[in-house]
Design a protein around this motif. Structure first.
Motif, PDB file in Angstrom:
ATOM      1  N   PRO B 230       0.067  -9.173  10.849  1.00 24.11           N
ATOM      2  CA  PRO B 230      -1.303  -9.530  10.319  1.00 24.11           C
ATOM      3  C   PRO B 230      -2.230  -8.518  10.839  1.00 24.11           C
ATOM      4  O   PRO B 230      -3.497  -8.452  10.229  1.00 24.11           O
ATOM      5  CB  PRO B 230      -1.665 -10.782  10.884  1.00 24.11           C
ATOM      6  N   PHE B 231      -2.257  -7.858  11.831  1.00 27.38           N
ATOM      7  CA  PHE B 231      -3.076  -6.792  12.355  1.00 27.38           C
ATOM      8  C   PHE B 231      -2.975  -5.470  11.602  1.00 27.38           C
ATOM      9  O   PHE B 231      -3.892  -4.605  11.980  1.00 27.38           O
ATOM     10  CB  PHE B 231      -3.036  -6.750  13.906  1.00 27.38           C
ATOM     11  N   TYR B 232      -1.694  -5.058  11.104  1.00 18.89           N
ATOM     12  CA  TYR B 232      -1.640  -3.763  10.680  1.00 18.89           C
ATOM     13  C   TYR B 232      -2.094  -3.373   9.363  1.00 18.89           C
ATOM     14  O   TYR B 232      -2.202  -4.088   8.278  1.00 18.89           O
ATOM     15  CB  TYR B 232      -0.009  -3.667  10.362  1.00 18.89           C
ATOM     16  N   GLY B 233      -2.957  -2.265   9.241  1.00 19.48           N
ATOM     17  CA  GLY B 233      -3.751  -1.659   8.013  1.00 19.48           C
ATOM     18  C   GLY B 233      -2.639  -0.580   7.683  1.00 19.48           C
ATOM     19  O   GLY B 233      -1.945  -0.873   6.824  1.00 19.48           O
ATOM     20  N   ASP B 234      -2.828   0.686   8.344  1.00 24.06           N
ATOM     21  CA  ASP B 234      -2.071   1.854   8.264  1.00 24.06           C
ATOM     22  C   ASP B 234      -1.857   2.731   9.192  1.00 24.06           C
ATOM     23  O   ASP B 234      -2.648   2.483  10.314  1.00 24.06           O
ATOM     24  CB  ASP B 234      -2.672   2.453   6.573  1.00 24.06           C
ATOM     25  N   THR B 235      -1.034   3.553   9.176  1.00 23.62           N
ATOM     26  CA  THR B 235      -0.925   4.618  10.209  1.00 23.62           C
ATOM     27  C   THR B 235      -1.335   6.211   9.434  1.00 23.62           C
ATOM     28  O   THR B 235      -0.825   6.613   8.556  1.00 23.62           O
ATOM     29  CB  THR B 235       0.531   4.590  10.789  1.00 23.62           C
ATOM     30  N   GLU B 236      -2.072   6.999  10.158  1.00 27.20           N
ATOM     31  CA  GLU B 236      -2.451   8.248   9.846  1.00 27.20           C
ATOM     32  C   GLU B 236      -1.947   9.207  10.916  1.00 27.20           C
ATOM     33  O   GLU B 236      -2.119   8.846  11.966  1.00 27.20           O
ATOM     34  CB  GLU B 236      -3.772   8.281   9.440  1.00 27.20           C
ATOM     35  N   VAL B 237      -1.568  10.436  10.398  1.00 26.25           N
ATOM     36  CA  VAL B 237      -1.055  11.608  11.160  1.00 26.25           C
ATOM     37  C   VAL B 237      -2.643  12.212  11.476  1.00 26.25           C
ATOM     38  O   VAL B 237      -2.831  12.734  10.459  1.00 26.25           O
ATOM     39  CB  VAL B 237      -0.255  12.531  10.629  1.00 26.25           C
ATOM     40  N   LEU B 238      -2.692  12.478  12.637  1.00 28.97           N
ATOM     41  CA  LEU B 238      -4.240  13.324  12.960  1.00 28.97           C
ATOM     42  C   LEU B 238      -3.893  14.634  13.319  1.00 28.97           C
ATOM     43  O   LEU B 238      -4.555  15.418  12.944  1.00 28.97           O
ATOM     44  CB  LEU B 238      -4.767  12.546  14.389  1.00 28.97           C
ATOM     45  N   GLY B 240       0.018  17.293  14.958  1.00 31.63           N
ATOM     46  CA  GLY B 240       1.341  17.376  15.048  1.00 31.63           C
ATOM     47  C   GLY B 240       1.758  16.587  15.956  1.00 31.63           C
ATOM     48  O   GLY B 240       3.087  16.477  16.218  1.00 31.63           O
ATOM     49  N   ARG B 241       1.012  16.043  16.816  1.00 31.93           N
ATOM     50  CA  ARG B 241       1.712  15.115  17.771  1.00 31.93           C
ATOM     51  C   ARG B 241       0.854  13.989  17.815  1.00 31.93           C
ATOM     52  O   ARG B 241       1.112  12.870  18.978  1.00 31.93           O
ATOM     53  CB  ARG B 241       1.563  15.844  19.391  1.00 31.93           C
ATOM     54  N   THR B 242      -0.272  13.555  17.056  1.00 30.53           N
ATOM     55  CA  THR B 242      -0.896  12.432  17.042  1.00 30.53           C
ATOM     56  C   THR B 242      -0.983  11.488  15.951  1.00 30.53           C
ATOM     57  O   THR B 242      -0.958  12.122  14.990  1.00 30.53           O
ATOM     58  CB  THR B 242      -2.428  12.959  17.621  1.00 30.53           C
ATOM     59  N   VAL B 243      -0.821  10.364  16.225  1.00 28.91           N
ATOM     60  CA  VAL B 243      -0.987   9.118  15.142  1.00 28.91           C
ATOM     61  C   VAL B 243      -1.801   8.161  15.536  1.00 28.91           C
ATOM     62  O   VAL B 243      -2.039   7.962  16.776  1.00 28.91           O
ATOM     63  CB  VAL B 243       0.549   8.528  14.589  1.00 28.91           C
ATOM     64  N   ARG B 244      -2.661   7.668  14.515  1.00 21.03           N
ATOM     65  CA  ARG B 244      -3.508   6.595  14.815  1.00 21.03           C
ATOM     66  C   ARG B 244      -2.878   5.410  13.840  1.00 21.03           C
ATOM     67  O   ARG B 244      -2.917   5.537  12.716  1.00 21.03           O
ATOM     68  CB  ARG B 244      -4.948   7.027  14.294  1.00 21.03           C
ATOM     69  N   VAL B 245      -2.946   4.246  14.461  1.00 26.77           N
ATOM     70  CA  VAL B 245      -2.681   2.900  13.645  1.00 26.77           C
ATOM     71  C   VAL B 245      -4.120   2.457  13.545  1.00 26.77           C
ATOM     72  O   VAL B 245      -4.785   2.058  14.584  1.00 26.77           O
ATOM     73  CB  VAL B 245      -1.673   2.038  14.664  1.00 26.77           C
ATOM     74  N   ASN B 246      -4.273   2.166  12.184  1.00 24.92           N
ATOM     75  CA  ASN B 246      -5.792   1.482  11.865  1.00 24.92           C
ATOM     76  C   ASN B 246      -5.424   0.006  11.647  1.00 24.92           C
ATOM     77  O   ASN B 246      -4.349  -0.394  10.964  1.00 24.92           O
ATOM     78  CB  ASN B 246      -6.212   1.918  10.542  1.00 24.92           C
ATOM     79  N   LEU B 247      -6.331  -1.135  12.223  1.00 27.67           N
ATOM     80  CA  LEU B 247      -6.217  -2.444  12.369  1.00 27.67           C
ATOM     81  C   LEU B 247      -6.886  -3.121  11.156  1.00 27.67           C
ATOM     82  O   LEU B 247      -8.074  -2.675  10.988  1.00 27.67           O
ATOM     83  CB  LEU B 247      -6.356  -3.120  13.604  1.00 27.67           C
ATOM     84  N   THR B 248      -6.533  -4.354  10.649  1.00 33.20           N
ATOM     85  CA  THR B 248      -7.152  -4.990   9.922  1.00 33.20           C
ATOM     86  C   THR B 248      -8.491  -5.811  10.506  1.00 33.20           C
ATOM     87  O   THR B 248      -9.256  -6.233   9.928  1.00 33.20           O
ATOM     88  CB  THR B 248      -6.378  -6.021   9.014  1.00 33.20           C
ATOM     89  N   ALA B 254      -3.550  -3.941  20.827  1.00 31.57           N
ATOM     90  CA  ALA B 254      -2.824  -3.061  19.813  1.00 31.57           C
ATOM     91  C   ALA B 254      -1.950  -2.332  20.418  1.00 31.57           C
ATOM     92  O   ALA B 254      -0.894  -1.986  19.862  1.00 31.57           O
ATOM     93  CB  ALA B 254      -3.959  -2.283  18.948  1.00 31.57           C
ATOM     94  N   ALA B 255      -1.913  -1.557  21.413  1.00 32.37           N
ATOM     95  CA  ALA B 255      -1.244  -0.630  22.156  1.00 32.37           C
ATOM     96  C   ALA B 255       0.146  -1.355  22.414  1.00 32.37           C
ATOM     97  O   ALA B 255       1.365  -0.841  22.201  1.00 32.37           O
ATOM     98  CB  ALA B 255      -1.764  -0.265  23.419  1.00 32.37           C
ATOM     99  N   GLU B 256       0.199  -2.739  23.150  1.00 34.32           N
ATOM    100  CA  GLU B 256       1.269  -3.533  23.424  1.00 34.32           C
ATOM    101  C   GLU B 256       2.094  -3.867  22.064  1.00 34.32           C
ATOM    102  O   GLU B 256       3.175  -3.755  21.930  1.00 34.32           O
ATOM    103  CB  GLU B 256       0.885  -4.934  24.024  1.00 34.32           C
ATOM    104  N   LYS B 257       1.337  -4.155  20.924  1.00 34.22           N
ATOM    105  CA  LYS B 257       1.895  -4.709  19.793  1.00 34.22           C
ATOM    106  C   LYS B 257       2.535  -3.681  18.967  1.00 34.22           C
ATOM    107  O   LYS B 257       3.645  -3.845  18.663  1.00 34.22           O
ATOM    108  CB  LYS B 257       0.645  -5.372  18.849  1.00 34.22           C
ATOM    109  N   PHE B 258       1.852  -2.403  19.044  1.00 35.41           N
ATOM    110  CA  PHE B 258       2.359  -1.483  18.052  1.00 35.41           C
ATOM    111  C   PHE B 258       3.328  -0.624  18.922  1.00 35.41           C
ATOM    112  O   PHE B 258       4.090   0.113  18.452  1.00 35.41           O
ATOM    113  CB  PHE B 258       1.254  -0.745  17.177  1.00 35.41           C
ATOM    114  N   GLY B 259       3.197  -0.353  20.167  1.00 34.92           N
ATOM    115  CA  GLY B 259       3.898   0.502  21.056  1.00 34.92           C
ATOM    116  C   GLY B 259       4.994  -0.090  21.490  1.00 34.92           C
ATOM    117  O   GLY B 259       5.960   0.497  21.838  1.00 34.92           O
ATOM    118  N   ALA B 260       4.956  -1.462  22.018  1.00 37.41           N
ATOM    119  CA  ALA B 260       6.145  -1.915  22.920  1.00 37.41           C
ATOM    120  C   ALA B 260       6.604  -3.170  22.433  1.00 37.41           C
ATOM    121  O   ALA B 260       7.628  -3.456  23.273  1.00 37.41           O
ATOM    122  CB  ALA B 260       5.416  -1.989  24.275  1.00 37.41           C
TER     123      ALA B 260
END
Lengths: 322, 628
Positions: B230-238, B240-248, B254-260
């Protein structure tokens, strides 16, 4: 004979449909939703997922539709997919049946080799001037075998031969360190086979003994003696042939019962056979597997009965089928 | 020596004065003070290093010949000062060189014929899919143990410290407004097939896991993604090593939910596209991960075989090969597993049963432990049942269960008796919020609630008697020991309690089953908690389905749950969680009973210890197993 076999085989189809209807009805009458039970064990809180999985397995359809879908796929050779394991039901059944078949075959072989042989031997020495200790042993040993539950002996054997002495594997069908060869399988078969066959060895020992004693009192045996035939020929050609008829019936039924009744031994030895699969699937309401396994077992029983009937005709020429 | 010299000088002075007083010829005595200094040598041994090279022959598998040098310091001589005599006036320390031997082991490689010499066989109860190697889709707890050897998430939730740790991501940052989380990926990570792990892979995976409209989502079954989806919006590549998950919506977790979270494990995108997302297959090439072990053989109902991933980014795992030998579930499989361990057929047995603990503890050469985990066992209590509408009665009932006596007598180390609302050792635990056994307080609470003891030995308040049922799933003729024990304890303390059996198959039916609100008095249930963060557990308070911890709707509790969702400050979160536990202890929405444990036993000839690892179920303990 061919017409007889064909007719018997054709008569199987309505029987199997009746079996499938009964099993389907019973499985649906049982309380509990298979998907909810499946997810509950994983403690998953997602009602949408429950509904999606029910859709996937057709559990939201009306019962007649569910049954018809299952039946029509079944006739196309598709027994569906296990809700719990994800695997094709046919693959699951094949593997379970292969494992159970191996232990059931070994058990029947043990029954024939030990039970029949000792039974015939004890009949031959009956009323002869052998030491009393031997004749008593031959008469009482099978009673002991029948009296002790096979699963209790199995647990004891695991402790002695598996854990204490380390001679035989305690469970499973193979040793992952040693590979998957016939010798490894044979080693794994020894304890489950003894546990499974013990009572049947005793029963067949007694059956063979009693039958043979009766047969040896028949007039035609007396005639054979009178003709001066050698003893071995009287016993093992004329006597044994008649004795084999009830023994074959017993072995056929035994094989069928071992295929479905080996659950306790499969449980003790973690033997992944059809019995363990069927019980686990029933507990978990894994309906496609329960349906598939039941149909398979019913079919096997029918085929085994047919095979025994045909063997009658071969062993005893007096038996003929119209 | 100093004392003796001084005495001679004094005696000389006294003698001269006496002679002068007698008028005799004056003899001048000159007192000469002689100080004799004895020098004693004290031997002190000072180590100097001597390097002794020792060749150690070690068998290594043919396929994985690795050169390594092991330097081991062995102190041979202990330095000790010895005082020879007390008459020493001055110490002169003479340093004597002694040898301190430093043994340098040089491992000599020897090719051996058996490539499985360093294999570890682990006995596991598994009844589910043998091909469940994609960590984001596996559902069965036991299966996760081998799934988590092959697949990895971006972060790791460390249950020991209850903190996040780097994994495929080296660092992470939740935006101040908690509307996004940024992950910086670890450099040099490769998939099992050698492909580099990229930010685009993360985008592919998060979309397949969390987006219903993703083509690869439809094929999969992501059992545990409900917390995060329910919290997930999208993921974008910032970059070559970084991504950002945007929430709704904002989410401090968020780090626990999407990372672990269990659902956030990475699978190799081309393999998913080629082999499908969920199609059953025992083809080991189907699943490609990044983890420390690579699957090489899957035999349904028999085993899962894996070999070490030599290119893994982490510390080298100890064993060349892991073999998970699969046993049936339930007591049958548990007994067979212990037997196999005692017979040496497996090296480690997991989920060891309580009934065999004496066998394990008494057998020489077998080590055994039970690790507490994050599964809280509890009883439901129906607060709408007339007797239980007063929270003091609910407290009294909760305090009438002598958990410690019961579990010590029955289960030994295999469960932890527990009357609190969070887990032992956790910083979130509010130790004061408890419902421990206390007969005196039971009486006091019942009296406060207006009850008095009737002539029949049962508490009563007017027409209302303290009478109810404890419900359990199972055979009517064979009630569980726990419920029977508790019933007897309640009856001793003035309650009138009966046991009530329900068919286990309908306990999940919350409309008409035993836990339907109109049917429930008190019933045993149980819950698993996926992360050690209370927000996940207390979310169930408000979830409104049959997995919810309670039927109770408490405004303050609901608000606290909403607050901690966006509370990024650790101290504030902790204090809010502590308050939630106080409310729970006061309102008694459920009655805590136990904390579950995971039993492990092992052959000491093969491993010296098994640690619980960082996760609950858990992936890392497998290479934390300490080999002999």
């Amino acid at each position: 004979m061919t017409r007889y076999i064909a007719r018997r085989l054709l008569s199987v189809i309505p029987l199997l449909i009746a079996v499938s209807l009964i099993v389907f009805g019973m499985s649906k009458a049982l309380p509990g939703d298979p998907v909810a039970i499946f997810l509950q064990q994983a403690d998953i809180a997602n009602p949408e997922l429950v509904n999606a999985m029910r859709d996937k397995y057709g559990l939201n359809d009306p019962l007649p539709v569910q049954y018809w879908t299952w039946l029509s796929l079944m006739f196309q050779g598709d027994m569906g997919e296990s809700i719990r394991r994800g695997e094709r039901v046919s693959d699951l059944l094949f593997r379970g049946m292969r494992n159970t078949f191996s232990v059931a075959t070994a058990s029947v072989a043990l029954v024939i080799v030990v039970g029949w042989t000792m039974g015939v031997l004890s009949a031959v020495v009956h009323n002869r001037a052998w030491p009393q200790a031997i004749t008593r042993f031959l008469a009482q040993a099978p009673v002991l075998m029948i009296s002790i539950p096979g699963f209790a002996v199995a647990v004891f054997m695991v402790l002695i031969f598996g854990i204490s002495l380390g001679w035989l594997p305690t469970s499973g069908v193979s040793n992952p360190r040693e590979g998957d060869d016939v010798i490894d399988l044979a080693k794994h078969l020894i304890l489950p086979t003894i546990g499974l066959a013990l009572a049947s060895v005793g029963g067949n020992w007694r059956l063979a003994r009693n039958t043979m004693i009766e047969v040896l009192r028949e007039d035609y045996i007396r005639m054979a003696h009178a003709k001066g035939l050698p003893l071995w020929r009287v016993y093992f050609v004329h006597g044994l042939r008649t004795t084999l008829v009830p023994l074959l019936t017993s072995a056929g039924l035994l094989f069928g019962s071992l295929l479905t009744g080996s659950f306790i031994l499969e449980y003790i030895f973690a033997w992944p056979g059809i019995g363990l699969l069927l019980v686990e699937s029933t507990v978990n309401r894994d309906v496609p597997v329960v349906m598939g396994a039941t149909i398979l077992i019913a079919s096997l029983y029918i085929v085994l009965n047919l095979a025994v009937d045909i063997l009658y005709a071969i062993v005893d020429p007096r038996v003929r089928y119209a | 020596m100093i004392l003796r010299s001084g005495a001679a000088a004094v005696a000389g002075g006294v003698g001269a004065a006496a002679l002068a007083a007698c008028g005799e010829a004056e003899v001048v005595e000159k007192t000469v003070t002689v100080t004799v200094t004895e020098v004693k040598e004290v031997v002190k041994e000072v180590p100097v290093e001597t390097v002794v090279t020792k060749e150690v022959v070690k068998e290594v598998p043919v396929e994985t010949v690795v050169t390594k040098e092991v330097i081991k310091e062995v102190p041979v001589v202990e330095v000790r000062e010895v005082e020879v005599e007390k008459v020493v006036t001055q110490e002169k320390v003479v340093e004597v060189e002694v040898e301190k031997v430093v043994t340098q082991e040089k491992v000599v490689e020897v090719m051996v014929e058996n490539p499985k010499a360093d294999s570890l066989v682990i006995g596991l109860p598994v009844t589910a899919r043998v091909d469940d190697l994609d960590g984001s889709q596996v559902y069965e707890f036991q299966t996760k143990i081998h799934a988590f050897c092959t697949s990895e998430s971006l972060l790791l939730y460390d249950y020991q410290t209850q903190t996040l740790k780097p994994r495929l991501a080296e660092s992470w940052e939740v935006a101040p407004d908690a509307t996004s989380v940024t992950f910086t990926l670890r450099e040099g990570v490769t998939w099992h097939n050698g492909d580099p792990f990229t930010p685009e892979d993360v985008v592919f995976n998060f979309n397949r896991i969390f987006r219903d409209d993703d083509p690869y989502h439809a094929e999969g079954t992501f059992y545990y993604n409900g917390f995060a989806q329910p919290f997930y919006g999208d993921t974008e590549v910032l970059d070559g090593r970084t991504v950002r998950v945007n929430l709704t919506q904002p989410d401090a977790l968020a780090a626990e939910k999407f990372g672990a979270l269990d659902s956030s494990y990475m699978a190799h995108p081309p393999s998913v596209m080629e082999h499908g997302n969920r199609e059953y297959s025992t083809d080991v090439d189907k699943y490609v991960g990044t983890g420390p072990y690579i699957p090489v053989e899957l035999r349904p109902a028999e085993l899962v075989r894996m070999v070490r991933n030599e290119n893994w980014w982490g510390p080298k795992p100890d064993f060349d090969e892991l073999i998970f030998r699969l046993f049936p579930g339930g007591q049958a499989g548990a007994d067979a597993r212990v037997n196999a361990l005692l017979a040496g057929e497996v090296d480690v047995a997991l989920y060891t049963p309580a009934t065999r603990r004496n066998d394990l503890f008494r057998t020489p050469g077998i080590g055994a432990k039970w690790f507490s985990n994050f599964v809280l066992g509890y009883f439901y209590i129906n607060h709408t049942f007339p007797l239980f509408q007063d929270n003091r009665v609910r407290q009294a009932v909760a305090r009438s269960f002598d958990r410690v006596s019961f579990y010590e007598a029955t289960a030994g180390p295999t469960v932890l008796p527990w009357g609190r609302f969070w887990f032992p050792g956790s910083p979130y635990l509010n130790d004061a919020a408890e419902l421990d056994y206390d007969p005196a307080q039971v009486a006091s609470l019942m009296q406060d609630a207006g009850f008095s003891m009737g002539g029949d030995g049962v508490w009563a308040n007017g027409d209302m008697r303290a009478e109810f049922k404890i419900q359990y799933s199972g055979d009517p003729g064979a009630p569980p020991d726990r419920e029977t024990f508790w019933m007897q304890g309640l009856n001793d303390l003035g309650f009138s309690v009966e046991l009530d059996a329900w068919d286990p198959a309908i306990r999940a039916d919350f409309d008409s089953g035993p836990f339907a609100q109109q049917n429930l008095n008190v019933g045993g249930w149980g819950v698993g908690v996926f992360l050690g963060d209370p927000a996940f557990a207390y979310q169930r308070w408000t979830a409104g389905d049959f997995f919810a911890l309670s039927y109770m709707d408490n405004a303050e509790m609901n608000q606290l749950y909403q607050d901690i969702l966006v509370e990024a400050d650790a101290d504030n979160r902790t204090s809010k969680v502590h308050r939630m536990q106080e409310i729970a202890a006061d309102q008694v929405p459920w009655i805590p009973s136990t904390v579950s444990t995971l039993g492990a036993a092992w052959r000491e000839e093969k491993v010296t210890n098994v640690t619980s690892g960082a996760t609950q179920y858990s992936y890392p303990w497998l290479y934390k197993v300490a080999p002999v």
